[in-house]
Design an enzyme around this catalytic site. Structure first.
Site, PDB file in Angstrom:
ATOM      1  N   TYR A  62       0.853  -1.191   0.000  1.00 50.42           N
ATOM      2  CA  TYR A  62       0.000   0.000   0.000  1.00 50.42           C
ATOM      3  C   TYR A  62       0.887   1.239   0.000  1.00 50.42           C
ATOM      4  CZ  TYR A  62      -5.012  -0.656   0.238  1.00 50.42           C
ATOM      5  OH  TYR A  62      -6.313  -0.871  -0.093  1.00 50.42           O
TER       6      TYR A  62
ATOM      7  N   THR B 114      -3.348   6.064 -22.001  1.00 47.26           N
ATOM      8  CA  THR B 114      -3.192   4.737 -21.431  1.00 47.26           C
ATOM      9  C   THR B 114      -1.777   4.293 -21.759  1.00 47.26           C
ATOM     10  OG1 THR B 114      -4.165   3.850 -23.444  1.00 47.26           O
ATOM     11  CG2 THR B 114      -5.609   4.011 -21.530  1.00 47.26           C
TER      12      THR B 114
END
Ligand code: DSN
Length: 417
Positions: free
Chosen positions: A51, A223
């Site tokens: 995380y 992208t």
């Protein structure tokens, strides 16, 4: 795939089937590609465990020193590759990247002006059922009826009369050069920022075979998995003045923890895209598209706008088969090992689920090393399938021939040129 095989043989088997499917078929969906083993390895790394909400040096959790190093490298490489003042490498997708730009630049209810989806735009450019069309007032420009290309004088007139709060340039099914210089001038005349969404053409831009949007744009999104040949994800590039707003819009605005393993893979793909062989690859994508377009037109198929300048083309099926929809044609092609997608053509009388066109792209075939000679064979197969009645025997025969060609051009392992 040792461990996975033991732990979950069913998923291992499905992944093997997908590997086989990819290697034995021609991937002609213009937005898909085959990444290098290096990108794949980084995407499958231990960073999937971590995380790292926040940004390098400013994380919420401890233990982020390696995540910091990866993300900073990805940011630095993205800035260098595109010549941008600021880069955010956390967006999970192109749509998330665009929504973050709107969040950074607009207040709810303000006006977006982008290209019509049914003429080549993208759903995140203001489709009424996308957040971009729900939270903002969206208006659209389109192509000319006679040329099926953008007319920048028309775009200018509309922009000056509508006065959008952001102008969006970019497309997902447009085969011509996009005039970012003109878009930049129009945005300045209107007094609004320009967002250039280069999801489809990013690899062509960094490969120097499409004009560069960065000097003309306030924001550039892309992208990373299409012509750029990186992992599934996106980046936002912007002028320094918007850096803070963009970073806040991504986190905590619309995303939580970043996908650090994917950011690592983005960094690898940026490094790969800096190499000379990537420039050669980009040039080959366009040369292949033009070769394929020439072959198809030579067989009587009309292409929207009469050809292509980039990696894709739209075949107007009505030019030879008034009865054939894009949906049926794409299904037959898939049965023959040629994977493409149905696509509306500009001013299409058919609904989008049927469509009168098929979109074909060359990035993935080019990655496999195919060139003009192979494009000729591919065009002949496409023609044979689209002029048939989709008989199983014919599709099976073509699929076998396609498999043979694919065997000669395996998906490269390790290096992608
Ligand atoms: N789905 C992408 C494409 O195929 O162009 C756009 O997001």
């Amino acid at each position: 795939m040792g461990y996975l095989e033991k732990v979950d043989p069913r998923i291992a088997e499905i992944i093997r089937a997908e590997r086989r499917r990819q290697s034995e078929t021609l991937e002609m969906i213009a937005s898909e590609n085959h990444v290098s083993s290096a990108v794949l390895e980084a995407a499958g790394s231990v960073f999937t465990d971590k995380y790292a909400e926040g940004y390098p040096g400013k994380r919420w959790y401890c233990g982020c020193e390696n995540a910091d190093a990866v993300e900073q490298l990805a940011i630095d490489r993205a800035k260098q590759l595109f010549g941008a003042e600021h880069a955010n490498v956390q967006p999970h997708s192109g749509t998330s990247a665009n929504l973050a730009v709107y969040l950074a630049a607009l207040k709810p209810g303000m006006k977006i002006m982008g290209m019509r989806l049914d003429q080549g735009g993208h759903l995140s450019h203001g489709l009424e059922i996308n957040l971009s069309g729900i939270c903002y007032k969206a208006i659209h420009y389109g192509v000319r009826l006679d040329t099926e290309t953008l007319d920048m004088d028309d775009v200018r007139r509309q922009a000056l009369s509508e006065r959008p709060d952001i102008l969006v340039a970019g497309a997902s099914a447009y085969s011509r050069i996009i005039d970012f210089t003109a878009f930049g001038e129009i945005a300045r005349q209107v007094g609004c920022p320009l967002l250039s969404d280069i999801a489809h053409i990013a690899g062509l831009v960094v490969g120097r075979v499409h004009p560069d949007p960065v000097p003309h744009s306030d924001f550039v999104t892309t992208t990373t998995h299409k012509t750029l040949r990186g992992p599934r994800g996106a980046v936002i590039l912007c002028r320094r003045q918007y850096a803070k707003a963009v970073d806040r819009a991504i986190f905590p605005g619309i995303q939580g923890g970043p996908l650090v393993h994917i950011i690592a893979a983005k960094a690898v793909s940026f490094l790969e895209a800096m190499r000379q062989d990537f420039r050669d690859y980009a040039a080959a994508i366009v040369a292949n598209a033009q070769a394929l377009a020439g072959e198809l037109m030579g067989r009587g198929w009309r292409l929207v706008s009469g050809g292509t300048d980039n990696h894709l083309m739209l075949v107007d099926l009505r030019s030879r088969r008034a009865d054939l929809t894009g949906h049926v044609a794409a299904t037959w092609l898939a049965g023959a090992g040629i994977i493409a997608n149905k696509n509306a053509i500009p001013f299409d009388p058919r609904p989008p689920v049927e469509a009168s066109g098929v979109r074909l792209g060359t990035p993935a075939l080019t990655t496999r090393g195919m060139r003009a000679v192979e494009m000729k064979r591919v065009a002949a197969w496409i023609d044979r399938v689209m002029m048939s009645n989709g008989e199983d025997s014919l599709l099976t025969t073509v699929a076998r021939e396609v498999r043979e060609l694919c065997g000669q051009f395996p998906i490269p392992d390790g290096k992608q040129t």
